[in-house]
Design a protein around this motif. Structure first.
Motif, PDB file in Angstrom:
ATOM      1  N   LEU A  89       0.860  -1.184   0.000  1.00 60.62           N
ATOM      2  CA  LEU A  89       0.000   0.000   0.000  1.00 60.62           C
ATOM      3  C   LEU A  89       0.894   1.231   0.000  1.00 60.62           C
ATOM      4  CD1 LEU A  89      -2.533  -1.032   2.806  1.00 60.62           C
ATOM      5  CD2 LEU A  89      -3.021  -0.980   0.349  1.00 60.62           C
ATOM      6  N   PRO A  90       0.361   2.409  -0.326  1.00 62.40           N
ATOM      7  CA  PRO A  90       1.165   3.632  -0.191  1.00 62.40           C
ATOM      8  C   PRO A  90       1.768   3.734   1.213  1.00 62.40           C
ATOM      9  CG  PRO A  90      -0.869   4.111  -1.357  1.00 62.40           C
ATOM     10  CD  PRO A  90      -0.973   2.686  -0.881  1.00 62.40           C
ATOM     11  N   ALA A  91       3.046   4.110   1.289  1.00 63.70           N
ATOM     12  CA  ALA A  91       3.784   4.090   2.562  1.00 63.70           C
ATOM     13  C   ALA A  91       3.071   4.803   3.704  1.00 63.70           C
ATOM     14  CB  ALA A  91       5.181   4.671   2.352  1.00 63.70           C
ATOM     15  N   PRO A  92       2.430   5.967   3.485  1.00 60.81           N
ATOM     16  CA  PRO A  92       1.771   6.630   4.630  1.00 60.81           C
ATOM     17  C   PRO A  92       0.672   5.794   5.276  1.00 60.81           C
ATOM     18  CG  PRO A  92       2.049   8.161   2.801  1.00 60.81           C
ATOM     19  CD  PRO A  92       2.383   6.799   2.277  1.00 60.81           C
ATOM     20  N   LEU A  93       0.160   4.779   4.566  1.00 64.64           N
ATOM     21  CA  LEU A  93      -0.918   3.958   5.124  1.00 64.64           C
ATOM     22  C   LEU A  93      -0.415   2.862   6.048  1.00 64.64           C
ATOM     23  CD1 LEU A  93      -3.287   3.544   2.027  1.00 64.64           C
ATOM     24  CD2 LEU A  93      -3.503   5.122   3.953  1.00 64.64           C
ATOM     25  N   TRP A  94       0.902   2.578   6.038  1.00 68.00           N
ATOM     26  CA  TRP A  94       1.375   1.483   6.898  1.00 68.00           C
ATOM     27  C   TRP A  94       2.597   1.831   7.732  1.00 68.00           C
ATOM     28  CZ3 TRP A  94       6.325  -0.268   6.059  1.00 68.00           C
ATOM     29  CH2 TRP A  94       6.897  -0.033   4.809  1.00 68.00           C
ATOM     30  N   GLN A  95       3.395   2.793   7.340  1.00 68.74           N
ATOM     31  CA  GLN A  95       4.582   3.128   8.125  1.00 68.74           C
ATOM     32  C   GLN A  95       4.177   3.682   9.490  1.00 68.74           C
ATOM     33  OE1 GLN A  95       6.905   5.706   5.551  1.00 68.74           O
ATOM     34  NE2 GLN A  95       8.111   3.969   4.794  1.00 68.74           N
ATOM     35  N   GLY A  96       4.800   3.130  10.530  1.00 70.52           N
ATOM     36  CA  GLY A  96       4.496   3.577  11.892  1.00 70.52           C
ATOM     37  C   GLY A  96       3.144   3.130  12.400  1.00 70.52           C
ATOM     38  N   THR A  97       2.578   2.077  11.806  1.00 66.90           N
ATOM     39  CA  THR A  97       1.239   1.626  12.215  1.00 66.90           C
ATOM     40  C   THR A  97       1.309   0.268  12.910  1.00 66.90           C
ATOM     41  OG1 THR A  97       0.893   0.640  10.029  1.00 66.90           O
ATOM     42  CG2 THR A  97       0.062   2.883  10.370  1.00 66.90           C
ATOM     43  N   SER A  98       2.056   0.172  13.981  1.00 66.46           N
ATOM     44  CA  SER A  98       2.088  -1.053  14.772  1.00 66.46           C
ATOM     45  C   SER A  98       0.687  -1.391  15.270  1.00 66.46           C
ATOM     46  CB  SER A  98       3.035  -0.880  15.958  1.00 66.46           C
ATOM     47  OG  SER A  98       2.861  -1.916  16.894  1.00 66.46           O
ATOM     48  N   THR A  99       0.415  -2.675  15.370  1.00 73.25           N
ATOM     49  CA  THR A  99      -0.908  -3.109  15.823  1.00 73.25           C
ATOM     50  C   THR A  99      -1.152  -2.832  17.299  1.00 73.25           C
ATOM     51  OG1 THR A  99      -0.116  -5.325  16.369  1.00 73.25           O
ATOM     52  CG2 THR A  99      -0.942  -4.966  14.125  1.00 73.25           C
ATOM     53  N   GLY A 100      -0.086  -2.577  18.075  1.00 72.57           N
ATOM     54  CA  GLY A 100      -0.234  -2.624  19.514  1.00 72.57           C
ATOM     55  C   GLY A 100      -0.443  -4.073  19.936  1.00 72.57           C
TER      56      GLY A 100
END
Length: 444
Positions: A89-100
């Protein structure tokens, strides 16, 4: 006497109704014994778990005199966080998006009762939760097309019988009646939009759920070749579950296909456990164990519609493709005093889930189990046990690509940080008079 027996069995059954997070390879639950947990489950098939060893091997009942019950309650506190390293996906949609933390804390209860009919025959009843799972991925995470909520609940009633053939050989047999229920959800495409819309924030939820009863057997034997040495082999059979339930897919092109009744036939794995206990001194007993779980029978499970225009046709699959699971352990207990017993154990588990089939619902991996425990005997009728175990998870990368059976068109790679803490408490009570070990049986 009959009324007291019935009351004891019902009380024991009542404490096993709570399912928990799964931590014994895939979604199986090994935390069925406080005494066993304190020794890393080393030697449980040979009786190191006391009365609760009947879960692995019903023949171990013959080492339990008179009429006794044992209960255990374990608090399971897992932690599992997935950090994506690449998503298609476009990088802004997944970078830095840890699930917790996606793993949910849980409580697992188990209960056991055995009754010595005479000097050769025992009957018993165990109630357990052999399988369970609860994980929750964030609603708008970049991996929501693979998983949102995953839940598995089970409850097993296991009447058993054991017979002492000779002073050195005992055999046992049991019957399993197991209730099994599951609910799995993930993101679905928006109605009228292409499949890729399932990756967008606010995408609707697709779900599949079903339940059933299944039946199986338990069996085992114990051998005492010399005084102080006991060898046990226990077997829990596969249990076939013919799940019936509902599939909801709000992204289906036709409204009539957005909800339908479905069925899925799956077979829960059989398990073989081998154990040995060796009394080294009057105070010290060492144990070892090995367990094989036939997870490889858990392949690709078709889901078939039973209603609507698609009735009789496969509408989706549950692709697991697990490997077999293995667990080896060593442990022991030391009688510090006539009242106090200390325990410890160490185990290693080879998970049925690896880089080739790991997904976001259950990012399981190989694990090291480190355990300690203690038991305190108040008198000849009552004792309590406590145990703690920490599980170190290893090698838990997510690699969802075309080689992974869960792959659905969106590449997803990530790192998993996971561990588990387990705290358990148990109680053992003898209902008859310990001064008369060969009480008259209920069958005369």
């Amino acid at each position: 006497m009959a009324r007291n027996t019935q009351f004891a069995f019902l009380l024991m059954a009542g404490v096993s109704l709570v399912a928990s997070q799964a931590y014994a390879g895939s979604f199986a639950l090994r935390e069925q014994s406080t005494i066993g947990l304190g020794q890393g489950f080393a030697g449980v098939a040979a009786g190191s778990g006391g009365l609760s060893s009947m879960y692995w091997n019903p023949a171990t009942m013959t080492a339990i005199p008179g009429w006794q019950s044992q209960w255990s309650v374990s608090g399971i506190f897992p932690q599992a966080e997935i950090t994506p390293t690449f998503v298609g996906l476009p990088a802004p949609l997944w970078q830095g998006t840890s699930t917790g933390d996606i793993a949910q804390d849980g409580i697992l209860a188990a209960g056991y009762t055995s009754y010595q009919v005479n000097d050769r025959l025992w009957i018993g009843l165990a109630t357990n939760t052999p399988f369970g799972l609860v994980t929750k991925n964030p609603f708008n995470s970049p991996g929501q097309v693979y998983a949102r909520t995953s839940r598995v609940i089970s409850f097993d009633v296991n009447p058993t019988i054991a017979y002492k053939v000779t002073d050195w050989l005992s055999v046992g047999l049991g019957f399993q009646a197991m209730y099994f229920k599951t609910r799995l959800t993930q993101a679905a495409p928006f109605p009228g939009l292409p499949p890729g819309s399932a990756t967008l924030p606010g995408a609707p939820t697709a779900s599949i759920e079903g339940d059933s009863w299944g039946y199986g057997l338990t069996a085992g034997l114990t051998i005492t070749p010399v005084d102080g040495t006991q060898i046990g082999i226990g077997y829990r059979s596969a249990v076939k579950q013919d799940l019936e339930g509902t599939l909801r897919n709000p992204g289906a092109a036709l409204p009539i296909l957005r909800q339908m009744r479905v069925k899925a036939d799956l077979t829960l794995p059989d398990q073989l456990t081998i154990g040995i206990t060796q009394r080294v001194t009057p105070e010290l007993t060492l144990s070892a164990g090995f367990e094989w779980t036939n997870w490889s029978r858990f392949g690709v499970i078709p889901v078939v519609a039973t209603s609507g225009p698609a009735a009789g046709r496969e509408v989706t699959t549950l692709p697991f493709k697990y490997d077999d699971g293995y667990y080896a352990s060593i442990g022991g207990e030391y009688a510090w005093s006539p009242e106090l017993t200390l325990r410890a154990g160490l185990g290693y588990e080879w998970s049925p889930i690896s880089d080739t089939n790991r997904d976001l619902r259950l990012p399981d991996s190989d694990r090291i189990h480190a355990s300690i425990g203690l038991g305190y005997k108040f008198n000849n009728k009552l004792s309590v046990d406590l145990a703690y175990s920490h599980l170190f998870a290893l090698n838990g990368d997510i690699k969802l690509d075309s080689r992974n059976p869960h792959y659905s068109g969106l590449p997803y790679f990530g790192k998993v940080d996971a561990s588990v803490d387990i705290v358990s408490a148990g109680l053992t009570y003898r209902w008859d008079d310990p001064g008369e070990p060969n009480q008259p049986g209920i069958f005369k």
